[in-house]
Enzyme design. Structure first.
Site, PDB file in Angstrom:
ATOM      1  N   VAL A 109       0.652  -1.440  -0.490  1.00 10.93           N
ATOM      2  CA  VAL A 109      -0.256   0.154  -0.195  1.00 10.93           C
ATOM      3  C   VAL A 109       0.449   1.208   0.162  1.00 10.93           C
ATOM      4  O   VAL A 109       0.443   2.199   0.221  1.00 10.93           O
ATOM      5  CB  VAL A 109      -1.129  -0.015   0.653  1.00 10.93           C
ATOM      6  CG1 VAL A 109      -1.930  -1.565   1.066  1.00 10.93           C
ATOM      7  CG2 VAL A 109      -0.546   0.495   2.691  1.00 10.93           C
ATOM      8  N   GLY A 110       2.211   1.189   0.386  1.00 11.28           N
ATOM      9  CA  GLY A 110       3.110   2.075  -0.234  1.00 11.28           C
ATOM     10  C   GLY A 110       3.788   2.571   1.180  1.00 11.28           C
ATOM     11  O   GLY A 110       3.803   3.786   1.399  1.00 11.28           O
ATOM     12  N   LYS A 169      12.013   1.376  12.111  1.00 12.79           N
ATOM     13  CA  LYS A 169      11.332  -0.153  11.549  1.00 12.79           C
ATOM     14  C   LYS A 169      11.523  -0.383  12.438  1.00 12.79           C
ATOM     15  O   LYS A 169      13.201  -2.100  12.756  1.00 12.79           O
ATOM     16  CB  LYS A 169      12.341  -0.171  10.071  1.00 12.79           C
ATOM     17  CG  LYS A 169      11.241  -1.518   9.349  1.00 12.79           C
ATOM     18  CD  LYS A 169      10.548  -1.083   8.699  1.00 12.79           C
ATOM     19  CE  LYS A 169       9.581  -2.613   8.044  1.00 12.79           C
ATOM     20  NZ  LYS A 169       8.399  -1.932   6.919  1.00 12.79           N
ATOM     21  N   THR A 187      11.880  -7.589   7.371  1.00 14.89           N
ATOM     22  CA  THR A 187      12.073  -9.130   6.522  1.00 14.89           C
ATOM     23  C   THR A 187      12.945  -8.831   5.510  1.00 14.89           C
ATOM     24  O   THR A 187      12.273  -8.070   4.521  1.00 14.89           O
ATOM     25  CB  THR A 187      11.195  -9.661   7.225  1.00 14.89           C
ATOM     26  OG1 THR A 187       9.871  -9.148   6.476  1.00 14.89           O
ATOM     27  CG2 THR A 187      10.093  -9.727   8.099  1.00 14.89           C
ATOM     28  N   ASP A 232      14.098  -0.732   3.740  1.00 13.46           N
ATOM     29  CA  ASP A 232      12.806   0.038   4.567  1.00 13.46           C
ATOM     30  C   ASP A 232      13.718   1.286   5.118  1.00 13.46           C
ATOM     31  O   ASP A 232      12.766   2.257   5.284  1.00 13.46           O
ATOM     32  CB  ASP A 232      11.969  -0.244   5.016  1.00 13.46           C
ATOM     33  CG  ASP A 232      10.786  -1.377   3.642  1.00 13.46           C
ATOM     34  OD1 ASP A 232      11.168  -0.929   2.457  1.00 13.46           O
ATOM     35  OD2 ASP A 232       9.871  -1.995   4.418  1.00 13.46           O
ATOM     36  N   GLU A 274       7.365   2.695  11.615  1.00  9.35           N
ATOM     37  CA  GLU A 274       6.910   2.006  10.040  1.00  9.35           C
ATOM     38  C   GLU A 274       6.928   0.489  11.061  1.00  9.35           C
ATOM     39  O   GLU A 274       7.973  -0.005  11.268  1.00  9.35           O
ATOM     40  CB  GLU A 274       7.019   1.758   9.460  1.00  9.35           C
ATOM     41  CG  GLU A 274       6.258   1.525   8.238  1.00  9.35           C
ATOM     42  CD  GLU A 274       7.437   0.641   7.214  1.00  9.35           C
ATOM     43  OE1 GLU A 274       6.575   0.029   6.206  1.00  9.35           O
ATOM     44  OE2 GLU A 274       8.845   1.710   6.410  1.00  9.35           O
ATOM     45  N   ALA A 314       5.514  -3.671  10.369  1.00  9.11           N
ATOM     46  CA  ALA A 314       6.057  -4.582   9.653  1.00  9.11           C
ATOM     47  C   ALA A 314       4.111  -5.030   8.873  1.00  9.11           C
ATOM     48  O   ALA A 314       3.376  -6.067   9.687  1.00  9.11           O
ATOM     49  CB  ALA A 314       6.477  -6.046   9.984  1.00  9.11           C
TER      50      ALA A 314
END
Length: 249
Positions: free
Chosen positions: A20-21, A44, A48, A59, A120, A122
């Site tokens: 989804v960005g 983060k 993974t 990320d 953010e 996972a």
């Protein structure tokens, strides 16, 4: 005994689905806040599919770059797993212990040393983290409100409502939701999604971000960051995310 440092406000970003960005939105917000003069901490907690677990995954690296964050690796990206699986499964297969307390301590350190912190998650809230713990449990323990990132196309109403209602059932505060990746010429389902979700989601629509095209991820982040302040809902976004008005000295 020295007094504890005050904790900065922040947001925990979760998604309604894969792809989804979420990372782009987190990085764009980090870049926007950095451009406002804030010291932005990014995290983060678990990533993974990391090619080299001795270093940051893609990320975490994008978040760090967007925020110009110089926090230590163990705070920005404390858990890096090689297999592209749910964290609990990836960790189990590689016999890695997921230290829940260490993730919380890393977040606390970031909040002590920055003006605003963006975490953010996972995947979505129901992704298994370790044992009987979900990403939702991590968000709750970090005491950060959720920003739900969703896609604009067919099916997003169901996914978004399920995510928001699940969060509310679990007593997780939801700052609002944001649709990402709206094309220049949306189809009928996409055109109706923002209005329908705003009417049904029991939380605020914080923005609809257009799909951005660029040569690389960093350029996408810069383009997306440039759209944030132009959102008609910008005042609501700023109010609900509660980032500081003034920078720290």
């Amino acid at each position: 005994m020295p007094a504890e440092k005050p904790l900065a406000p922040g947001i925990f970003i979760t998604g309604t689905d894969t792809g989804v960005g979420k990372t782009l939105v987190a990085a764009a917000l980090a870049r926007h806040l950095r451009d406002l003069g804030l010291r932005v901490g990014v995290m983060k907690p678990v990533e993974t599919g990391v090619t080299d677990p001795a270093a940051e995954g893609s990320d975490a690296a994008l978040l760090r770059w967007a925020a110009t964050c110089d926090a230590p690796l163990q705070d920005v990206a404390p858990l890096r797993l090689r297999r592209p699986l749910a964290p609990a499964v990836a960790a189990e297969k590689d016999k890695i212990f997921v230290d829940f307390g260490a993730l919380l301590e890393a977040c606390r350190r970031l909040r002590e040393n920055h003006d605003f912190v963006i975490v953010e998650g996972a995947g979505g809230l129901m992704v298994p983290l370790a044992g009987g713990l979900l990403i939702a449990d991590l968000a709750r323990a970090m005491c950060l409100p959720l920003l739900v990132v969703c896609r604009p196309d067919l099916g997003t109403i169901n996914h978004t409502l399920l995510t928001v209602f699940s969060a509310q059932t679990m007593d997780l505060p939801v700052a609002g939701f944001l649709l990402n990746g709206m094309p220049d010429i949306p189809d009928e389902a996409m055109s109706e999604a923002p209005h329908t979700l705003a009417a049904l989601a029991s939380t605020d629509l914080l923005g609809v971000l257009n799909r951005v095209a660029a040569k690389d991820e960093q350029s996408k982040v810069e383009n997306l960051a440039g759209l944030i302040e132009k959102l008609p809902t910008y005042s609501i976004l700023r109010r609900n995310l509660a980032w500081p008005e003034k920078t720290s000295k």
